[in-house]
Scaffold this motif. Structure first.
Motif, PDB file in Angstrom:
ATOM      1  N   GLN A 456       0.852  -1.203   0.000  1.00  0.00           N
ATOM      2  CA  GLN A 456       0.000   0.000   0.000  1.00  0.00           C
ATOM      3  C   GLN A 456       0.881   1.244   0.000  1.00  0.00           C
ATOM      4  O   GLN A 456       0.619   2.211  -0.711  1.00  0.00           O
ATOM      5  CB  GLN A 456      -0.895   0.028   1.243  1.00  0.00           C
ATOM      6  CG  GLN A 456      -2.076  -0.929   1.179  1.00  0.00           C
ATOM      7  CD  GLN A 456      -2.795  -1.034   2.515  1.00  0.00           C
ATOM      8  OE1 GLN A 456      -2.610  -0.205   3.405  1.00  0.00           O
ATOM      9  NE2 GLN A 456      -3.629  -2.040   2.664  1.00  0.00           N
ATOM     10  N   LEU A 457       1.936   1.202   0.801  1.00  0.00           N
ATOM     11  CA  LEU A 457       2.824   2.362   0.904  1.00  0.00           C
ATOM     12  C   LEU A 457       3.554   2.629  -0.405  1.00  0.00           C
ATOM     13  O   LEU A 457       3.869   3.759  -0.737  1.00  0.00           O
ATOM     14  CB  LEU A 457       3.854   2.139   2.028  1.00  0.00           C
ATOM     15  CG  LEU A 457       3.333   2.260   3.452  1.00  0.00           C
ATOM     16  CD1 LEU A 457       4.313   1.641   4.435  1.00  0.00           C
ATOM     17  CD2 LEU A 457       3.097   3.719   3.809  1.00  0.00           C
ATOM     18  N   SER A 458       3.826   1.551  -1.153  1.00  0.00           N
ATOM     19  CA  SER A 458       4.625   1.713  -2.371  1.00  0.00           C
ATOM     20  C   SER A 458       3.737   1.727  -3.604  1.00  0.00           C
ATOM     21  O   SER A 458       4.246   1.629  -4.719  1.00  0.00           O
ATOM     22  CB  SER A 458       5.614   0.564  -2.480  1.00  0.00           C
ATOM     23  OG  SER A 458       4.916  -0.634  -2.764  1.00  0.00           O
ATOM     24  N   ASP A 459       2.428   1.798  -3.424  1.00  0.00           N
ATOM     25  CA  ASP A 459       1.495   1.721  -4.552  1.00  0.00           C
ATOM     26  C   ASP A 459       1.654   0.435  -5.339  1.00  0.00           C
ATOM     27  O   ASP A 459       1.581   0.418  -6.557  1.00  0.00           O
ATOM     28  CB  ASP A 459       1.685   2.927  -5.484  1.00  0.00           C
ATOM     29  CG  ASP A 459       0.676   4.012  -5.171  1.00  0.00           C
ATOM     30  OD1 ASP A 459      -0.397   3.678  -4.638  1.00  0.00           O
ATOM     31  OD2 ASP A 459       0.977   5.186  -5.450  1.00  0.00           O
ATOM     32  N   GLY A 460       1.898  -0.634  -4.635  1.00  0.00           N
ATOM     33  CA  GLY A 460       1.915  -1.942  -5.277  1.00  0.00           C
ATOM     34  C   GLY A 460       3.259  -2.393  -5.818  1.00  0.00           C
ATOM     35  O   GLY A 460       3.365  -3.451  -6.419  1.00  0.00           O
ATOM     36  N   SER A 461       4.310  -1.607  -5.589  1.00  0.00           N
ATOM     37  CA  SER A 461       5.604  -1.989  -6.147  1.00  0.00           C
ATOM     38  C   SER A 461       6.433  -2.794  -5.153  1.00  0.00           C
ATOM     39  O   SER A 461       6.623  -2.390  -4.001  1.00  0.00           O
ATOM     40  CB  SER A 461       6.383  -0.736  -6.544  1.00  0.00           C
ATOM     41  OG  SER A 461       7.739  -1.055  -6.701  1.00  0.00           O
ATOM     42  N   PHE A 462       6.960  -3.930  -5.610  1.00  0.00           N
ATOM     43  CA  PHE A 462       7.794  -4.764  -4.739  1.00  0.00           C
ATOM     44  C   PHE A 462       9.190  -4.164  -4.534  1.00  0.00           C
ATOM     45  O   PHE A 462       9.971  -4.649  -3.744  1.00  0.00           O
ATOM     46  CB  PHE A 462       7.915  -6.181  -5.320  1.00  0.00           C
ATOM     47  CG  PHE A 462       6.723  -7.042  -4.989  1.00  0.00           C
ATOM     48  CD1 PHE A 462       6.700  -7.811  -3.835  1.00  0.00           C
ATOM     49  CD2 PHE A 462       5.609  -7.061  -5.820  1.00  0.00           C
ATOM     50  CE1 PHE A 462       5.596  -8.594  -3.521  1.00  0.00           C
ATOM     51  CE2 PHE A 462       4.499  -7.833  -5.510  1.00  0.00           C
ATOM     52  CZ  PHE A 462       4.494  -8.592  -4.360  1.00  0.00           C
ATOM     53  N   LEU A 463       9.477  -3.099  -5.287  1.00  0.00           N
ATOM     54  CA  LEU A 463      10.784  -2.455  -5.144  1.00  0.00           C
ATOM     55  C   LEU A 463      11.000  -1.903  -3.742  1.00  0.00           C
ATOM     56  O   LEU A 463      12.133  -1.699  -3.322  1.00  0.00           O
ATOM     57  CB  LEU A 463      10.921  -1.323  -6.170  1.00  0.00           C
ATOM     58  CG  LEU A 463      11.194  -1.783  -7.601  1.00  0.00           C
ATOM     59  CD1 LEU A 463      11.225  -0.600  -8.540  1.00  0.00           C
ATOM     60  CD2 LEU A 463      12.506  -2.555  -7.667  1.00  0.00           C
ATOM     61  N   ILE A 464       9.918  -1.673  -3.008  1.00  0.00           N
ATOM     62  CA  ILE A 464      10.049  -1.132  -1.653  1.00  0.00           C
ATOM     63  C   ILE A 464      10.932  -2.027  -0.782  1.00  0.00           C
ATOM     64  O   ILE A 464      11.539  -1.571   0.181  1.00  0.00           O
ATOM     65  CB  ILE A 464       8.656  -0.930  -1.007  1.00  0.00           C
ATOM     66  CG1 ILE A 464       8.782  -0.106   0.283  1.00  0.00           C
ATOM     67  CG2 ILE A 464       7.958  -2.259  -0.739  1.00  0.00           C
ATOM     68  CD1 ILE A 464       7.474   0.374   0.852  1.00  0.00           C
TER      69      ILE A 464
END
Lengths: 497, 186, 360
Positions: A456-464
């Motif tokens: 949620q924090l990264s808007d769905g990106s696993f790069l977080i």
């Protein structure tokens, strides 16, 4: 709240009635559970867990940690008297302990074991308390992505450390994680795999899973063994005072073994058993008289027994900081924390700091009772090891079933206790790590919640999970742990070739 | 002793490991499949990730003997990062003696019997309430394992006390079943 | 504060589709309440026969159903109040925790119990009603009869103090400018999330992403550690953070006429700033309810006992020590907060939209 304030508050809480009473009860229950081979600390704690419901968080956790500590000592009783370690953590104690019994020094060995356990336990927990401010700083650096990764790290670590094929370990661990997705999703009103039943709305109860895996599975295993645990006559001779003084003749061994235990205990997956053998081996290496190890050398008992109580302080570090229990006992302890609304991580070091210090202090104070038990009750305690298996089994089964039902008055929990108990037995028989499975069940909700929130924090990106330095570090650690066992021989081959 | 021989033959054929693998296979396939029916997509992320890993690992384990060599040893062998056995894992498993069927000289394996008794206990508890099922369970257990009547009596009393303790301390309605005695007794 | 979570129900459409199966299995799951009904009817017949004077009440032990787990907020209150209530009645009050399914298992059990005053249930509008609205059950929760209320938990907004946010208008500007994007509180699809959506619609608080936490404690902690800039929190849950300066108070979400917040009496509320009142959702009320058609005079007996219990030194001291505020409200008030939840929330919130918002 400052750490000092919290410690003062914790001291007042601990020495007030009834909290102090629970320390004593916990130590006694722990010693009993530990000295019954086949029962041990994890199972004893799992069975007591539902009973702590009416106690309130502080007393419940104080009771559980005291049991943990008591069981570590209790394990040595059957190790010394009948050559069967009550817990895995007392395996190395049998080597010299049982020899001492044969030489007519049973009571001396038991008193030594109590003194060594208590002394090492006291100093390692004291160290933990002193270093806790640093720990708090580290914990506060962790956010949602890091908590998810730490859960993954915990599972990875366990699959590597436990015996048996790593693929089996991963399968068992992820199967545990998968089962936690039954019920309402964290952070989204979606019901999953409930077959339309409200009984499954909240999914499987992980405490029921713990009871099934530790109590029922172990009882099925125990049933196949020969009737009584120990049939032979006990020879309770030797001197208590001599045992206590003997321990203090080896201060270096006690301290060194205790801190080795603490370090090894802090590694998720490496529990008291590992520490036990490491410390024993080190004491033997350092001794001028290494020949006499295994022939009733008191130093052997002292090193082994110091190390297993030393693991307690160590194993609490990942458990209360990141919610990653390194062993069965700490998995149950984590279950107790969560059941009573205490979340590992920032909460235990923030608003609940006084509670945290209360149970750490309880662990320190509990050591006094271990010595007292070792000195005054030891001659009577021997009888515990002679309880017939077929008396233990039905009682534990009844306690498990009623305990499971008491969690939420939900028959699904009874089904979980029995179903997973039977499954757990089959898993143990074929080297599928039940500790990995249990860890999966315990960590599942924490892992999923933090995974979902990170996304949620990264808007769905696993790069977080790789763009934050701390996350990246944990990712690298996970890869190293999983690849390590396969890269190591390959590297060795290359060097040799 | 035909029944006995049939029993032994059946027991020999069933591998407990296959049951474990089958449980994991069926659960993961079902949970993966059902996750495509979720209304809220993020709720499926975690079960799909875990379900896929379980499925792959299970399939590897099932077909491990057919795998090409380097992969086979990765699947089947145990890594030795730290070479000491752990707290729980099978520390005494190796010395288990399988030849003996029962220590009390009964025709069924002790573990199987205890397992059956526990499952029966669960069903009975659901039907008539845990408090009333417990003494029956411990008594049957005691008779099967040829315990002395004194010990059986003691177990019955202890089991009733446990039920009563939970009833009193937690207000747990262990005195009522879901099929019989639904109004409770106490 | 408590670990009690207010998780919300499933897809409405899907649930309706499954209603047939769900209700039968649901009943089986509810510890066999179908059988209980029969039992209760028998008891009711006996009761009516010797029920000549109402003075007798209570004649048997009272069952106090807590639809949450042991150690949760509702349970903690119950365990403080019940001993005092016991002392003032001739019968015992037995607490029965029937937790799970966002408190719907326990409330369902209570709903189907004999309405003779000997069964009571604690739940907290608007939290339990929202759960029921999102996950419709085969019992009419709004038909439960209010006995009294014993506590109230108002919600506030707090922000990490590094952002130096000065009040609600400033917070709104920051979101508008794109300075801030994330807003947070308890789980998506729960009461906090509904509040956040309402503030977006009614007040123009234009947050971009709502991040949900498993309880007020974790949400506050995440705000302190700057994982999120601001969150919705209970007044008691944010007190420590505000006191040590790591959090700034932004605004109270409960109006003065609804009681405001006792913890932060000087904090301005949204209505003072001219924004629309959202008291029906921002003011969590802890209430005691009885099954439909429970006689009013029996409910009054209980309400009086609760009122006395709340005033005792023991409960007052506990309240001061722990910060768990106690506040008595009569049966009419309990009824009103329940009815308000069912009337006002569906008017203002499209629950289907909440689900969709949760899926983003």
């Amino acid at each position: 709240m400052s750490a000092t304030q919290a410690i003062i508050e914790a001291t007042f809480t601990l020495f007030a009635w009834p909290t102090f009473g629970w320390v004593v009860v916990g130590i006694i229950l722990g010693v009993i559970a530990g000295s019954l081979p086949g029962v041990g600390s994890a199972m004893g704690m799992a069975i007591v867990l539902p009973l702590t419901l009416p106690l309130g968080p502080v007393n419940a956790i104080v009771l559980l940690v005291s049991m943990y500590s008591g069981a570590m000592y209790g394990g040595s009783i059957s190790a010394i008297l009948v050559n069967v370690p009550g817990t895995g953590g007392a395996a190395a104690t049998t080597l010299d302990g049982y020899q001492m019994t044969k030489q007519g020094n049973a009571v001396k060995a038991l008193a030594m074991s109590a003194t060594a356990s208590a002394t090492a336990g006291f100093f390692t927990v004291l160290t933990l308390v002193l270093f806790s401010p640093i720990l708090i700083e580290i914990v506060l650096m962790f956010g949602s992505p890091e908590f998810f990764l730490m859960a993954a790290f915990g599972i990875a670590m366990i699959t590597v450390v436990v015996q048996g094929s790593m693929v089996k370990g991963i399968a068992a661990g992820t199967f545990g994680l998968l089962l936690t997705s039954i019920g309402i999703a964290p952070n989204a009103p979606e019901l999953r795999y409930t077959f339309g039943s409200l009984a499954l709305y909240d999914g499987l109860d992980f405490i029921a899973a713990l009871i099934g895996m530790f109590a029922i599975a172990e009882m099925l295993k125990l049933a196949a063994k020969e009737g009584g645990i120990a049939d032979e006559e006990l020879d309770m001779s030797g001197s208590v005072t001599e045992g206590v003084w003997e321990t203090f003749r080896y201060p270096v061994t006690v301290v060194k073994s205790g801190y080795m235990g603490m370090l090894i205990g802090a590694i998720p997956g490496a529990g008291a058993t590992v520490a036990n053998f490491f410390a024993y081996g080190e004491a033997m290496r350092a001794s001028k008289d290494s020949e006499s190890f295994g022939k009733g050398n008191p130093e052997g008992v002292i090193s082994a027994e110091s190390s297993n109580n030393g693991t307690i302080g160590g194993s609490l570090i990942p458990t209360i900081s990141f919610g990653i229990p390194g062993s069965g006992s700490t998995a149950v302890l984590l279950g107790g924390l969560l059941m009573h609304g205490l979340r590992p991580g920032p909460q235990l070091f923030g608003e609940e700091l006084a509670t945290t210090y209360t149970f750490l202090l309880a662990l320190m104070v509990g050591n006094v009772f271990i010595i007292l038990a070792g000195v005054f009750l030891v001659t009577r305690m021997g009888r515990i090891t002679q309880v017939n298996t077929h008396v233990i089994i039905p009682v534990i089964v009844v306690l498990s079933v009623v305990g499971g039902y008491s969690l939420r008055t939900n028959w699904i929990d009874v089904l979980t206790v029995i179903g997973l108990g039977v499954l757990g037995y089959m898993m143990v028989k074929h080297d599928y790590s039940i500790i990995a499975f249990v860890l999966g069940v315990v960590l599942g909700p924490i892992a999923e919640e933090n995974l979902m929130r990170s996304l949620q924090l990264s808007d769905g990106s696993f790069l977080i999970f790789v763009t934050r330095p701390l996350s990246l570090l944990i990712v690298i650690l996970i890869i190293a742990v999983l690849a390590g066992p396969y890269v190591k021989p390959w590297l060795a081959d290359r060097r040799a070739g | 002793m035909d029944v006995q021989q049939t029993y032994l033959r059946v027991i020999e054929r069933i591998s407990l490991e296959h049951i474990v693998l089958l449980t994991m296979l069926v659960s993961s396939v079902y949970m993966l499949w059902d996750s495509f029916r979720f209304g809220i997509a993020p709720a499926a992320t975690f079960p799909r990730m875990m379900g896929s890993v379980v499925l792959i690992m299970t399939l590897l384990l099932i077909f491990r003997s057919y795998l090409p060599e380097p992969l086979r040893s990765v699947v089947a062998d145990s890594p030795d990062l730290i070479d000491v056995d752990e707290d729980f894992a099978a520390q005494e498993d190796d010395e288990e003696t399988e030849e003996q069927i029962s220590v009390v000289d009964r025709p069924i394996h002790d573990s199987l019997m205890v397992g059956t008794l526990i499952v029966g206990f669960g069903l009975l508890a659901y039907a008539i309430g845990i408090m009333w099922a417990s003494p029956i369970f411990v008594a049957v257990y005691g008779l099967w394992f040829r315990l002395s009547w004194k010990i059986i009596l003691l177990l019955v009393v202890v089991s009733l006390l446990i039920g009563f303790g939970f009833f009193e301390a937690l207000g747990l309605r262990v005195d009522r079943g879901e099929i019989f005695l639904t109004e409770g007794v106490l | 504060m408590s670990s009690e979570t207010n998780k919300q129900g499933p897809n409405r459409r899907r649930f309706i589709k499954y209603t047939g199966a769900a209700s039968t299995i649901g009943i089986a799951g509810l510890a066999g309440c179908a059988d209980d009904d029969d039992a209760a009817d028998d008891a009711g017949a006996d009761d009516a026969a010797d029920d000549t004077g109402e003075d007798d009440f209570p004649t048997q032990d009272i069952r106090y159903i807590i639809p949450f787990g042991e150690g949760g907020g509702t349970d903690t209150y119950a365990r403080q109040m019940v001993p005092e209530m016991d002392d003032r009645l001739d019968v015992n009050i037995a607490i029965e925790n029937i937790s799970g399914a966002a408190s719907l298992r326990g409330t369902g059990e209570a709903f189907n119990s004999e309405p003779d005053g000997h069964t009571l249930c604690a739940f907290n509008p608007p939290s339990t009603p929202v759960s029921e609205m999102v996950n419709p059950q085969d019992f009419e929760l709004p038909d439960m009869e209010g006995v009294c209320t014993y506590a109230r938990t108002p919600f506030v907004i707090v922000a990490n103090s590094d952002y130096e946010i000065e009040g609600y208008n400033d917070l709104m500007d920051r979101y508008e400018d794109g300075d801030l994007e994330v807003f947070s509180g308890k789980e998506r699809g729960g009461v906090d999330h509904v509040m956040a959506l309402l503030m977006q619609e009614l007040h123009g608080l234009n947050w971009d992403t709502y991040v949900g936490y498993d309880g007020t404690g974790p949400a506050v902690q995440a705000t302190i550690s700057d994982e999120v800039p601001a969150c919705i929190a209970t007044d008691t849950g944010s007190e420590a953070g505000v006191e040590d300066g790591s959090l700034d108070l932004v605004v109270s979400l409960v109006s003065e006429e609804a009681g405001g917040t006792n913890v932060f009496p000087d904090l301005e509320d949204i209505t003072e700033l001219g924004y629309e009142n959202i008291d029906f959702i921002s003011n969590l009320t802890r209430g005691i309810y009885a099954p439909p058609d429970t006689p009013a005079d029996r409910r009054q007996v209980i309400a009086d006992v609760v009122e006395e219990a709340l005033a005792t030194d023991a409960v007052q001291e506990w309240s001061e020590d722990t910060g768990n505020v106690v506040e008595f409200g009569d049966g009419d008030f309990a009824d009103q907060v329940l009815q308000d939840a069912y009337e006002i929330i569906p008017e203002n919130v499209d629950l289907e939209e909440v689900r969709e918002a949760a899926a983003e």
